[in-house]
Design a protein around this motif. Structure first.
Motif, PDB file in Angstrom:
ATOM      1  N   THR A 108       0.753  -1.163  -0.019  1.00 31.47           N
ATOM      2  CA  THR A 108       0.056   0.187   0.007  1.00 31.47           C
ATOM      3  C   THR A 108       0.742   1.150   0.126  1.00 31.47           C
ATOM      4  OG1 THR A 108      -0.122   0.041   2.440  1.00 31.47           O
ATOM      5  CG2 THR A 108      -2.003  -1.120   1.239  1.00 31.47           C
ATOM      6  N   ASP A 109       2.160   1.068  -0.123  1.00 33.19           N
ATOM      7  CA  ASP A 109       2.968   2.384   0.024  1.00 33.19           C
ATOM      8  C   ASP A 109       4.372   1.981  -0.586  1.00 33.19           C
ATOM      9  OD1 ASP A 109       3.617   4.804   0.300  1.00 33.19           O
ATOM     10  OD2 ASP A 109       4.464   4.546   2.358  1.00 33.19           O
ATOM     11  N   SER A 110       4.479   1.747  -1.933  1.00 31.71           N
ATOM     12  CA  SER A 110       5.745   1.500  -2.458  1.00 31.71           C
ATOM     13  C   SER A 110       5.408   1.958  -3.961  1.00 31.71           C
ATOM     14  CB  SER A 110       6.182  -0.210  -2.776  1.00 31.71           C
ATOM     15  OG  SER A 110       6.073  -0.405  -1.552  1.00 31.71           O
ATOM     16  N   ASN A 111       6.466   2.681  -4.575  1.00 34.50           N
ATOM     17  CA  ASN A 111       6.548   3.197  -5.975  1.00 34.50           C
ATOM     18  C   ASN A 111       7.114   1.950  -6.697  1.00 34.50           C
ATOM     19  OD1 ASN A 111       6.151   6.072  -5.357  1.00 34.50           O
ATOM     20  ND2 ASN A 111       8.249   5.900  -4.397  1.00 34.50           N
ATOM     21  N   LEU A 112       5.903   1.538  -7.759  1.00 36.59           N
ATOM     22  CA  LEU A 112       6.144   0.177  -8.452  1.00 36.59           C
ATOM     23  C   LEU A 112       5.541   0.429  -9.909  1.00 36.59           C
ATOM     24  CD1 LEU A 112       4.434  -2.123  -5.882  1.00 36.59           C
ATOM     25  CD2 LEU A 112       6.824  -1.915  -6.302  1.00 36.59           C
ATOM     26  N   ILE A 113       6.312  -0.017 -10.779  1.00 35.57           N
ATOM     27  CA  ILE A 113       5.557  -0.450 -11.949  1.00 35.57           C
ATOM     28  C   ILE A 113       5.254  -2.036 -12.134  1.00 35.57           C
ATOM     29  CG2 ILE A 113       6.373  -0.697 -14.465  1.00 35.57           C
ATOM     30  CD1 ILE A 113       8.226   1.596 -14.480  1.00 35.57           C
ATOM     31  N   TYR A 114       4.010  -2.274 -12.458  1.00 34.87           N
ATOM     32  CA  TYR A 114       3.576  -3.480 -12.358  1.00 34.87           C
ATOM     33  C   TYR A 114       3.318  -3.951 -13.724  1.00 34.87           C
ATOM     34  CZ  TYR A 114      -0.904  -0.979 -13.045  1.00 34.87           C
ATOM     35  OH  TYR A 114      -1.673  -0.300 -13.634  1.00 34.87           O
ATOM     36  N   ILE A 115       3.428  -5.389 -13.842  1.00 35.99           N
ATOM     37  CA  ILE A 115       3.172  -5.999 -15.148  1.00 35.99           C
ATOM     38  C   ILE A 115       2.294  -6.931 -14.666  1.00 35.99           C
ATOM     39  CG2 ILE A 115       4.230  -7.365 -17.055  1.00 35.99           C
ATOM     40  CD1 ILE A 115       6.948  -6.153 -16.469  1.00 35.99           C
ATOM     41  N   VAL A 116       1.134  -6.692 -15.297  1.00 35.19           N
ATOM     42  CA  VAL A 116       0.024  -7.991 -14.684  1.00 35.19           C
ATOM     43  C   VAL A 116      -0.234  -8.969 -16.306  1.00 35.19           C
ATOM     44  CG1 VAL A 116      -2.332  -8.345 -14.423  1.00 35.19           C
ATOM     45  CG2 VAL A 116      -1.136  -6.481 -13.165  1.00 35.19           C
ATOM     46  N   PHE A 146      -2.087 -11.412 -22.205  1.00 39.13           N
ATOM     47  CA  PHE A 146      -2.603 -10.016 -22.220  1.00 39.13           C
ATOM     48  C   PHE A 146      -1.778  -9.397 -21.038  1.00 39.13           C
ATOM     49  CE2 PHE A 146      -6.019 -12.338 -23.955  1.00 39.13           C
ATOM     50  CZ  PHE A 146      -6.048 -11.828 -25.210  1.00 39.13           C
ATOM     51  N   ILE A 147      -0.925  -8.205 -21.325  1.00 39.50           N
ATOM     52  CA  ILE A 147       0.096  -7.537 -20.283  1.00 39.50           C
ATOM     53  C   ILE A 147      -0.419  -6.293 -20.089  1.00 39.50           C
ATOM     54  CG2 ILE A 147       2.259  -7.032 -19.969  1.00 39.50           C
ATOM     55  CD1 ILE A 147       1.738  -9.977 -20.708  1.00 39.50           C
ATOM     56  N   LYS A 148      -0.701  -5.850 -18.959  1.00 35.17           N
ATOM     57  CA  LYS A 148      -1.055  -4.578 -18.450  1.00 35.17           C
ATOM     58  C   LYS A 148       0.398  -4.109 -17.802  1.00 35.17           C
ATOM     59  CE  LYS A 148      -4.451  -1.432 -16.347  1.00 35.17           C
ATOM     60  NZ  LYS A 148      -4.530  -0.665 -17.404  1.00 35.17           N
ATOM     61  N   ILE A 149       0.451  -2.930 -18.346  1.00 33.23           N
ATOM     62  CA  ILE A 149       1.785  -2.277 -17.558  1.00 33.23           C
ATOM     63  C   ILE A 149       1.355  -0.949 -16.975  1.00 33.23           C
ATOM     64  CG2 ILE A 149       3.984  -1.243 -18.024  1.00 33.23           C
ATOM     65  CD1 ILE A 149       4.509  -3.269 -20.197  1.00 33.23           C
ATOM     66  N   ILE A 154       6.909   0.562 -26.446  1.00 35.73           N
ATOM     67  CA  ILE A 154       6.282  -0.678 -26.848  1.00 35.73           C
ATOM     68  C   ILE A 154       4.848  -0.561 -27.588  1.00 35.73           C
ATOM     69  CG2 ILE A 154       7.477  -1.939 -25.223  1.00 35.73           C
ATOM     70  CD1 ILE A 154       4.994  -1.907 -23.215  1.00 35.73           C
ATOM     71  N   ASP A 155       4.777   0.783 -27.954  1.00 36.75           N
ATOM     72  CA  ASP A 155       3.406   1.008 -28.356  1.00 36.75           C
ATOM     73  C   ASP A 155       3.106   0.095 -29.640  1.00 36.75           C
ATOM     74  OD1 ASP A 155       1.337   3.048 -28.523  1.00 36.75           O
ATOM     75  OD2 ASP A 155       1.989   3.437 -30.479  1.00 36.75           O
ATOM     76  N   GLN A 156       3.775  -0.346 -30.245  1.00 37.47           N
ATOM     77  CA  GLN A 156       3.609  -1.027 -31.619  1.00 37.47           C
ATOM     78  C   GLN A 156       2.819  -2.463 -31.032  1.00 37.47           C
ATOM     79  OE1 GLN A 156       7.489  -1.510 -32.669  1.00 37.47           O
ATOM     80  NE2 GLN A 156       7.653  -3.693 -32.338  1.00 37.47           N
ATOM     81  N   TYR A 157       2.716  -2.673 -29.629  1.00 39.35           N
ATOM     82  CA  TYR A 157       2.152  -3.956 -29.125  1.00 39.35           C
ATOM     83  C   TYR A 157       0.763  -3.649 -28.480  1.00 39.35           C
ATOM     84  CZ  TYR A 157       6.402  -6.172 -30.481  1.00 39.35           C
ATOM     85  OH  TYR A 157       7.743  -6.782 -31.128  1.00 39.35           O
ATOM     86  N   LYS A 158       0.488  -2.655 -28.515  1.00 43.16           N
ATOM     87  CA  LYS A 158      -0.723  -1.984 -27.771  1.00 43.16           C
ATOM     88  C   LYS A 158      -1.906  -2.570 -28.350  1.00 43.16           C
ATOM     89  CE  LYS A 158      -0.943   2.041 -26.063  1.00 43.16           C
ATOM     90  NZ  LYS A 158      -1.245   3.575 -25.757  1.00 43.16           N
ATOM     91  N   MET A 159      -2.666  -3.018 -27.370  1.00 42.78           N
ATOM     92  CA  MET A 159      -4.223  -3.556 -27.831  1.00 42.78           C
ATOM     93  C   MET A 159      -5.349  -2.458 -27.652  1.00 42.78           C
ATOM     94  SD  MET A 159      -3.870  -7.345 -26.716  1.00 42.78           S
ATOM     95  CE  MET A 159      -5.658  -7.742 -27.200  1.00 42.78           C
ATOM     96  N   LYS A 160      -5.197  -2.035 -26.411  1.00 42.48           N
ATOM     97  CA  LYS A 160      -6.389  -0.932 -25.925  1.00 42.48           C
ATOM     98  C   LYS A 160      -5.783  -0.424 -24.764  1.00 42.48           C
ATOM     99  CE  LYS A 160     -10.953  -0.426 -24.786  1.00 42.48           C
ATOM    100  NZ  LYS A 160     -12.464  -0.651 -24.717  1.00 42.48           N
ATOM    101  N   GLY A 161      -5.695   0.763 -24.358  1.00 42.64           N
ATOM    102  CA  GLY A 161      -5.504   1.479 -23.297  1.00 42.64           C
ATOM    103  C   GLY A 161      -3.689   1.184 -22.796  1.00 42.64           C
ATOM    104  N   GLU A 162      -3.599   0.445 -21.683  1.00 43.51           N
ATOM    105  CA  GLU A 162      -2.467   0.187 -21.195  1.00 43.51           C
ATOM    106  C   GLU A 162      -2.190  -1.404 -21.484  1.00 43.51           C
ATOM    107  OE1 GLU A 162      -1.922   1.742 -17.317  1.00 43.51           O
ATOM    108  OE2 GLU A 162      -1.241   3.548 -18.154  1.00 43.51           O
ATOM    109  N   TRP A 163      -2.958  -2.006 -22.307  1.00 46.50           N
ATOM    110  CA  TRP A 163      -3.010  -3.672 -22.442  1.00 46.50           C
ATOM    111  C   TRP A 163      -2.324  -3.787 -23.749  1.00 46.50           C
ATOM    112  CZ3 TRP A 163      -4.517  -7.210 -19.197  1.00 46.50           C
ATOM    113  CH2 TRP A 163      -5.117  -6.971 -18.129  1.00 46.50           C
ATOM    114  N   TYR A 164      -1.293  -4.654 -23.621  1.00 45.93           N
ATOM    115  CA  TYR A 164      -0.643  -5.254 -24.797  1.00 45.93           C
ATOM    116  C   TYR A 164      -0.550  -6.602 -24.762  1.00 45.93           C
ATOM    117  CZ  TYR A 164       1.617  -0.626 -23.767  1.00 45.93           C
ATOM    118  OH  TYR A 164       1.691   0.728 -23.515  1.00 45.93           O
TER     119      TYR A 164
END
Length: 172
Positions: free
Chosen positions: A9-17, A26-29, A75-85
């Motif tokens: 609940t209190d960390s600076n993170l980039i997540y890859i789901v 399907f990857i969300k960044i 990585i925009d070339q792999y974008k599907m919608k929003g932040e999903w790749y």
């Protein structure tokens, strides 16, 4: 590699789901300070089960902001919608090469080729070397306390971990 405690609940993170459906990944960044709440929101809005979560941690929120922004633009070339790749071998190879270049301080040439697309705030991280690596988060996330990451992974290990989770050999 090592193990890390991550405050959900209190960390600076980039997540890859990673969500998988049949043979697709399907990857969300994105970035967050509250991983627990963010993952709950993503799962609620996703028609597919989250199978993997990876994070890059930094003590400095501005680094996370810059790194996430640079990733999205490169990585925009792999974008599907929003932040999903669409996660493919090529996607992960590019993602890996970006992180390696960020760590070594040599991403500048890629960014400066398209400098009109980037702001100073986004590329400030390029002027330093880093030692970013991914932590894989144990699933399922059931509380909003500290979360123990089982391993620190290099980016190219992510494909292998996704394969293992899914039990297929689509990605190498």
């Amino acid at each position: 590699m090592g193990v890390r405690d991550i405050n959900l609940t209190d960390s600076n993170l980039i997540y890859i789901v990673v969500c998988s459906y049949k043979d697709d990944f399907f990857i969300k960044i994105g970035r967050t300070k509250n991983l627990y709440q963010r993952i709950k929101n993503i799962q609620t809005g996703s028609p597919h089960q989250i199978t993997n979560i990876f994070v890059v941690f930094s003590e400095f929120g501005e680094e996370i902001y810059g790194l996430e922004s640079v990733f999205h633009k490169l990585i925009d070339q792999y974008k599907m919608k929003g932040e999903w790749y669409l996660g493919s071998e090529d996607f992960f190879m590019l993602f890996d090469s970006i992180l390696i270049r960020v760590n070594s301080g040599s991403l500048g040439e890629l960014v400066f080729e398209n400098e009109d697309n980037f702001s100073y705030d986004e590329v400030e991280i390029l002027f330093h070397t880093h030692n970013y690596s991914f932590s894989e988060i144990e699933m399922p996330i059931e509380s909003n306390d500290l979360l123990l990451s089982t391993q620190l992974l290099k980016p190219n290990d992510i494909c292998r971990r996704i394969q293992e989770q899914k039990g297929i050999s689509k990605l190498n």
